[in-house]
Each structure stands twice: as C-alpha cells, then as structure tokens.
Design an enzyme around this catalytic site. Structure first.
Site, PDB file in Angstrom:
ATOM      1  N   ARG A 199       0.805  -1.228   0.000  1.00 29.31           N
ATOM      2  CA  ARG A 199       0.000   0.000   0.000  1.00 29.31           C
ATOM      3  C   ARG A 199       0.830   1.266   0.000  1.00 29.31           C
ATOM      4  NH1 ARG A 199      -2.213  -1.152   6.055  1.00 29.31           N
ATOM      5  NH2 ARG A 199      -0.324  -0.732   7.244  1.00 29.31           N
ATOM      6  N   GLU A 200       2.148   1.139   0.079  1.00 31.75           N
ATOM      7  CA  GLU A 200       2.998   2.325   0.213  1.00 31.75           C
ATOM      8  C   GLU A 200       3.303   2.897  -1.169  1.00 31.75           C
ATOM      9  OE1 GLU A 200       6.158   0.724   2.658  1.00 31.75           O
ATOM     10  OE2 GLU A 200       4.784   0.356   4.315  1.00 31.75           O
ATOM     11  N   ASN A 252       8.263  -7.926   4.912  1.00 32.23           N
ATOM     12  CA  ASN A 252       9.299  -7.250   5.698  1.00 32.23           C
ATOM     13  C   ASN A 252       9.410  -7.812   7.117  1.00 32.23           C
ATOM     14  OD1 ASN A 252      11.385  -5.363   5.422  1.00 32.23           O
ATOM     15  ND2 ASN A 252      10.267  -3.866   6.661  1.00 32.23           N
ATOM     16  N   ARG A 253       8.900  -9.015   7.306  1.00 28.43           N
ATOM     17  CA  ARG A 253       9.180  -9.806   8.510  1.00 28.43           C
ATOM     18  C   ARG A 253       9.675 -11.199   8.103  1.00 28.43           C
ATOM     19  NH1 ARG A 253       8.113  -5.443   9.767  1.00 28.43           N
ATOM     20  NH2 ARG A 253       6.836  -4.626  11.482  1.00 28.43           N
ATOM     21  N   HIS A 280      10.119   2.826   2.004  1.00 28.24           N
ATOM     22  CA  HIS A 280       8.804   2.559   2.602  1.00 28.24           C
ATOM     23  C   HIS A 280       8.073   3.878   2.841  1.00 28.24           C
ATOM     24  CE1 HIS A 280       9.161  -1.751   4.039  1.00 28.24           C
ATOM     25  NE2 HIS A 280      10.403  -1.517   3.645  1.00 28.24           N
ATOM     26  N   SER A 281       6.834   3.764   3.321  1.00 29.48           N
ATOM     27  CA  SER A 281       6.131   4.909   3.883  1.00 29.48           C
ATOM     28  C   SER A 281       5.197   4.359   4.969  1.00 29.48           C
ATOM     29  CB  SER A 281       5.347   5.652   2.795  1.00 29.48           C
ATOM     30  OG  SER A 281       4.226   4.917   2.375  1.00 29.48           O
ATOM     31  N   TYR A 282       4.847   5.159   6.060  1.00 31.28           N
ATOM     32  CA  TYR A 282       5.176   6.550   6.054  1.00 31.28           C
ATOM     33  C   TYR A 282       5.664   6.997   7.426  1.00 31.28           C
ATOM     34  CZ  TYR A 282       0.510   7.221   8.216  1.00 31.28           C
ATOM     35  OH  TYR A 282      -0.582   7.158   9.036  1.00 31.28           O
ATOM     36  N   GLU A 306      11.389   5.930   5.517  1.00 30.52           N
ATOM     37  CA  GLU A 306       9.928   6.071   5.593  1.00 30.52           C
ATOM     38  C   GLU A 306       9.568   7.451   5.061  1.00 30.52           C
ATOM     39  OE1 GLU A 306       7.715   3.828   6.571  1.00 30.52           O
ATOM     40  OE2 GLU A 306       8.842   2.349   7.759  1.00 30.52           O
TER      41      GLU A 306
HETATM   42 ZN   LIG Z   1       6.561  -0.425   4.950  1.00 30.64          ZN
END
Ligand SMILES: [Zn+2]
Ligand SMILES: *[C@@H]1O[C@H](CO)[C@@H](O)[C@H](O)[C@H]1NC(C)=O
Ligand SMILES: *[C@@H]1O[C@H](CO)[C@@H](O)[C@H](O)[C@H]1NC(C)=O
Ligand SMILES: *[C@@H]1O[C@H](CO)[C@@H](O)[C@H](O)[C@H]1NC(C)=O
Length: 409
Positions: free
Chosen positions: A171-172, A238-239, A291-293, A366
């Site tokens: 979603r970023e 990202n895990r 990434h965001s945010y 971010e």
């Molecule tokens: Zn992220």
C-alpha cells in the site's frame, strides 16, 4: 514527556465505517499499544516509539469500543484523525478514475502508476539507453508477475553498487514513485551522469507486485504478499527475511499484518531479493528499503534495541541525508535504529542486509504520509515529495563515493 498518538478507527473490508482517532498520553502508556499489534483488528499505519510523535492506527468498527475503553482506562488520550477511512479510499478512487495521464512507456509523477505501466517504462529505458540501463527479471511473484530490477551503470563489472527496493509493502504507493524518480533522474536528466560514473544503482521499484496490484484493484490498504494461507492471505514480506526471523515485532498468526510466514523466506518475492543481494554482496555498499510513512531514516537493528557497532556512522550519514532533504523545503526526518524509533520488527530486510549479507550501510526510509488525506499523500504531492527526497539520495551517493571510490575515510 508526552506521547502523541493518532488512532485511525475504521473498518476493514466492507462493514460499516467508523473513523480515526488521535490521542495523547504519557510515554509509559505506550506499552499498552503493544498488545494490539498482532491483532488484525488493529492496523498500525505508523507507530513511532519516540516521544512527541503521533501513532496512527486503523481500527475495525468491531474493535472500536474495546479499543476506546482500553485507551480511557489507561488514561490515554486520543482523537480521530480520519473518521471514516473508507470515504478517503473512495474519494481517492474517484480521483484515480479520472483519465490516466500515463503514456505507454513513459513515467509520470502526477499519478500513482500501475505495475504494468512501471515495467513498460523500465523496459523502454532499457531499449533507449542500452549503454547505461539494464533491466533484469530477478524472479516472479506468487501470481506470476515479473520482478523487474534496473541496473544503471557506466559499464564494467564488480562496481560499487547502491541497491534499493520499494513497495515491498503493497500500500505504500509513494515508494515506487520515489524509485521511479531516482531512475528517471539518473537516466533521463543529462545533468546527473556523474552519479553513475563510478557507482552502479540497482533498483527494484515494485518488490511486491501482487500486493501492489491488489491495492489498486481490490483493497487499498493491503500490506502483505498474496500467497494463500489456510485462513488468511499473505505474509508481511518485511518480517520474512532470515535474520532473527520470528523474533520480537513479528507474528506467527497468519491473519496478522505482521505475519512473518511459516518459515523464513517462505515468499518468492523475498527469495528473489535474497538471491540478488547474495549474488552481489561484495559490490553492494548501501542498501535502502523505500517505505512509507512517517519521515524516518532508520537502520538496524529492528530485532533488538541494542545499537549496531557503527551506529555513529549510520547516524552521521542519516543526518547528511536529512540535511539535504530539509534544505529544499523544510521537510525533516527522524534518524535512529528501527527498534528505537518505531519498535521491534524482526525479519525486516534492512536487518537481513546488514546482519546476514554484510552490507554495513543499510537503511529503511519512511517517506511522508497523507495525514488526513489517507495512507499516502494525494497524487498532487508526488512531484514535490520525490523532488525533495531525491536530494537525500544524492547525499547518500556522495557519501558512498567518498568512502568507497575516493577513499576519503
Ligand atoms: Zn513499509
Ligand atoms: C566479480 O563479480 C562476480 C559476480 O558477482 C564474481 O564472481 C567475481 O569473483 C568478482 N570478481 C572480483 C575480481 O571481485
Ligand atoms: C541541468 O542543470 C542546469 C544548470 O543548473 C539547469 O538549468 C537545467 O534545468 C538542468 N536540467 C535538468 C533537466 O534538470
Ligand atoms: C513547502 O512547505 C510549505 C510549508 O510546509 C508547504 O505549504 C508547501 O506546499 C511546500 N512546497 C512544496 C513544493 O512542497
């Protein structure tokens, strides 16, 4: 000391909408929030651990009452930032339905591009600039989409390399725009040829294309991959990296937003990143996950609050990057380790790059969010954000050149 927190109270999916809440409390009360982190009713859009920074949480209507009761009984203050997230998503959809400005094979910073449009641009650059641009499909997503990497180079092999990936979190949306702007500036702005003279750039603008497309077609706020579990879809990529995998800040519950997978590297998308990083581990001197945010320049470790040995250098480089960005229009970033800035996140890519691959300078950036406009900034903000942040990437490049090409340090 105060911990400001912004809570988003909202439904996920189709049920009735509620809204977002904003919230202030004391620092020690922050631990109350930890209990919510693995629960899929609570989606942490942004979750700083530092004082005076807001925490943004989206909450389902079903959990809203319980959440508000918990906040009140712990003396935590809050306010609604977005009353109804679905409305912001719908408003964005209406904007998105306006005639697309994307010309086949071209890039735009006036709207968020789709995955096929992005790949068409990358392939076109490869055709038009064969001497400096090489596109490579480094793997396929779970649903079979190409994971396209662009290498920008003046030629030769075993060159000092800056590696970046974006949109590993689906979603970023501002993240692939940022990656595309970097590519666009390097390749199509003749003023920037010196930036790839001695240093290669290897960039994957959309590291999780299945999730990214899903956010365009079906669920705007999807974060994970799209591989099916027995009950819920998707793994938080990202895990999913194999460094302190399933440690603190990761979940073994498949419906969680931070589900780390049934095993490390369960996802084909993270496998592809792993294989590329390992193949070029000797060349890659800087890793940046976009990434965001929240406006953070963060770095390992995400699995522990302990500082890395080279914390001072990582901070100093982050400060240069922040200075370059803020010189444009005053936008500032907070700098520090992931755990100390945002909380634990074991199995994240920047920990893996540093801890397992051996890339000492490893960061997660971010970018700015949308505030009351929703998760991402509106499309009209893409251009100013990528322009100002590009100055930060030039500062990163300058440091890598000084250290690894010119041997200044
Ligand atoms: Zn992220
Ligand atoms: C250059 O890179 C290739 C591929 O990564 C590697 O096999 C080779 O050993 C490297 N050569 C030198 C001189 O480092
Ligand atoms: C290149 O640099 C010159 C001089 O600073 C500037 O006027 C010009 O707009 C730049 N070109 C691009 C494409 O940014
Ligand atoms: C620069 O910052 C000001 C103040 O925050 C803001 O109103 C303006 O939109 C920004 N301009 C750009 C181009 O980002």
């Amino acid at each position: 000391m105060k911990l400001l927190a912004t809570f988003l109270l909202v439904w996920l999916g189709h049920s009735n909408a509620e809204g977002q809440v904003h919230y202030e409390g004391s620092a020690t009360q922050a631990s109350v929030l930890n209990a919510f982190e693995e629960d899929p009713n609570f989606d942490f859009w942004s979750r700083p651990r530092i004082f005076d920074a807001p925490v943004d949480i989206m909450v389902t209507p079903a959990a809203q009452q319980m959440f508000e009761d918990t906040m009140r009984s712990n003396g935590l203050d809050y306010r609604i930032l977005i009353d109804n997230v679905e409305e912001t998503v719908q408003a964005e959809k209406v904007r998105l339905r306006k005639a697309s400005t994307v010309v086949a094979g071209e890039v735009t910073f006036e709207e968020f591009m789709r995955h096929d449009e992005i790949n068409a641009y990358l392939l076109r650059l490869g055709e038009d600039y064969p001497d400096i641009v090489k596109t490579e499909v480094i793997g396929k997503s779970f649903e079979g989409r190409d994971l396209v990497l662009v290498r920008i180079s003046s030629g030769g092999t075993n060159k000092t390399t800056i590696f970046m990936d974006a949109a590993i979190h689906a979603r970023e949306w501002i993240a692939p725009s940022m990656a595309l702007y970097i590519i666009n500036q390097l390749v199509e702005n003749p003023n920037n040829t010196d930036l790839y003279e001695d240093i290669d750039w290897a960039i994957i603008p959309v590291a999780n294309p299945d999730g990214y497309e899903y956010t365009h077609t079906t669920a705007r706020l999807w974060r994970k991959t799209r591989s099916p579990g027995t009950i819920c879809y998707g793994v938080d990529p990202n895990r999913n990296f194999d460094y302190m995998w399933m440690g603190a800040g990761a979940s073994d519950w498949q419906c969680s937003y931070i589900y780390a997978g049934y095993t490390a590297f369960s996802e084909v998308e993270t496998q592809a990143l792993r294989d590329y990083l390992m193949a070029y581990k000797d060349d890659i001197k800087l890793y940046i996950a976009i990434h965001s945010y929240g406006q953070y320049i963060i770095f390992p470790w995400g699995y522990t609050s302990a500082l890395p040995d080279d914390n001072d250098e990582l901070v100093a480089v982050g400060e240069r990057v922040n200075a370059a960005i803020s010189a444009v229009n005053g936008t500032t970033y907070c700098i520090g380790t992931s755990t100390n800035m945002l909380g634990t996140a074991a199995g994240c890519s920047d920990d893996y790059a540093k801890g397992a691959v051996g890339i000492e300078l490893s960061y997660c950036l971010e970018l700015p969010g949308g505030g009351t406009a929703g998760f991402d900034p509106p499309a009209s903000r893409i251009q100013p954000i990528v322009e100002e942040t590009w100055e930060g990437f030039k500062a990163y490049h300058a440091y890598i050149k000084e250290k690894f090409v010119d041997g200044v340090y």
